[in-house]
Design an enzyme around this catalytic site. Structure first.
Site: not given
Ligand code: SPV
Ligand code: MG
Length: 307
Positions: A55, A64-66, A129
C-alpha cells in the site's frame, strides 16, 4: 549456495534473524517503510524489522494498492530499502501476482535481493486494498495452500520467512473460515500466519488467537483496531505487529502542509521551522563519510607515490 545464516558459527543472516523474532515469545514490531529514506528512518528510530508495505510503496509511486505497480517495480524500491538498512525486511507480495509460479518467482527475487521474508495473501489477482470496498474475492483454499508449498520449496534458505495472510475476515467469511485457511497454510509450510481484520475493535483477532492456540507464529496489523494496546496483543500470544502504513500517511500530511504553507505565503520562510534542516539531512545520510573516505584514500595515494 545457501545463506550465511546456515553456516555454523557464521553471522546470522537476516532471514534467520526474522525467523527467530517470529518464533521468539517476545513480540516484535515491524514498521512500515516505502523507500530507502523511510526504511533508514525506521531503523534509526529503533525498529528491529521492517514491513515493505504494498500500500505504502504503491502510494509513494503515485499508484493505487490494487496491483497497479508490477512486482519488479515494487522490488526495485525494496532494493533501496535493503541497501540502506541492516534490519530484516518482510516484503508484501500481495497475492503473489498470479499462480504458484509467479509467487515463487517473486519470492526467489525478493530473497536474492536480501529481504528476510515475503507475505502473500489469499485473494485473487488483482487484489484491492483490504480497507477499500466490500468485494474481496478469496482464492481457492487448496490453490493458495499449493502456492505456499511451491514457495516453501523454491526458497534457497529455509529460514526465509513465508508469511501466509488470510483475508477471510476482510471478506466477511468469519473466524472459522479464517482458522480453516490458516491451518491449511500452516500445513503447506508457512512460517507464520497473518490474520487481517478491519474492525474497529480486536474481537475477531481475540477469537482467532484463542482458537489458534499458538500453532504457528501470528502476525497482525492493527490499523483499524488501533486503540487495542500492545500488552493485549502480548496476552493473546501475537508474535509480530505490523504498523502498516503510518510513515507514508505521515509523509502525506507533512508534504501537503508544506505545499499549502509555501503556496499561501509565496515564501519558504514559514515552512523552515516545521521541516528537517539541510544539516540534519546531510548528517542523517552521512555525507561526511564521502569526504573522510576521499581524504583517507587520497592521502594513501600520495604516500604510496612517495615510496
Ligand atoms: C500493506 O501495508 O500493503 C498491507 C497491509 O497489505 S494493509 O494495508 O493493512 O492491508
Ligand atoms: Mg498490502
Amino acid at each position: 549456495m545457501r545463506n550465511t545464516s546456515r553456516q555454523p558459527g557464521g553471522p546470522v543472516g537476516k532471514a534467520a534473524q526474522m525467523r527467530r523474532m517470529l518464533d521468539s515469545p517476545e513480540m516484535v514490531f515491524l514498521m512500515e517503510a516505502h523507500d530507502g529514506l523511510s526504511a533508514r528512518i525506521a531503523q534509526s528510530e529503533g525498529f528491529d524489522a521492517l514491513w515493505a508495505s504494498g500500500f505504502s510503496i504503491s502510494t509513494s509511486l503515485g499508484l493505487r494498492d490494487s496491483d497497479e505497480a508490477s512486482w519488479s517495480q515494487l522490488l526495485s524500491v525494496v532494493e533501496y530499502m535493503v541497501a540502506g538498512t541492516s534490519v530484516p525486511i518482510v516484503v508484501d507480495g500481495d497475492t503473489g501476482y498470479g499462480n504458484f509460479n509467479t509467487a515463487r518467482r517473486f519470492l526467489v527475487s525478493a530473497e536474492r535481493q536480501g529481504a528476510a521474508g515475503v507475505c502473500f495473501e489469499d485473494k485473487v489477482f488483482p487484489k484491492m486494498n483490504s480497507f477499500v470496498g466490500d468485494s474481496h474475492r478469496l482464492a481457492d483454499i487448496d490453490e493458495f495452500a499449493a502456492k505456499i508449498a511451491a514457495c516453501s520449496e523454491a526458497r534457497n534458505d529455509e529460514d526465509f520467512c513465508i508469511i501466509a495472510r488470510t483475508e477471510a475476515l476482510i471478506a466477511g467469511r468469519g473466524v472459522d473460515e479464517a482458522l480453516k485457511r490458516a491451518e491449511a497454510y500452516r500445513k503447506a509450510g508457512a512460517t507464520a500466519i497473518f490474520v487481517h481484520s478491519r474492525r474497529q475493535v480486536a474481537d475477531e483477532i481475540e477469537q482467532f488467537a484463542a482458537a489458534w492456540a499458538d500453532r504457528a507464529p501470528l502476525v497482525i496489523a492493527p490499523t483499524t483496531y488501533a486503540s487495542t494496546s500492545a500488552d493485549t496483543f502480548r496476552e493473546l500470544g501475537i508474535s509480530a505487529v505490523i504498523w502498516a502504513n503510518h510513515s507514508m500517511r505521515a509523509a502525506v500530511t507533512a508534504m501537503r502542509d508544506v505545499c499549502r504553507s509555501i503556496k499561501a505565503s509565496e515564501s519558504v520562510l514559514s515552512a523552515e521551522a516545521k521541516i528537517a534542516s539541510l544539516k540534519e539531512i546531510f548528517e542523517f545520510m552521512d555525507y561526511a563519510e564521502i569526504e573522510e573516505t576521499e581524504r583517507r584514500l587520497l592521502l594513501r595515494g600520495t604516500s604510496a607515490a612517495d615510496d
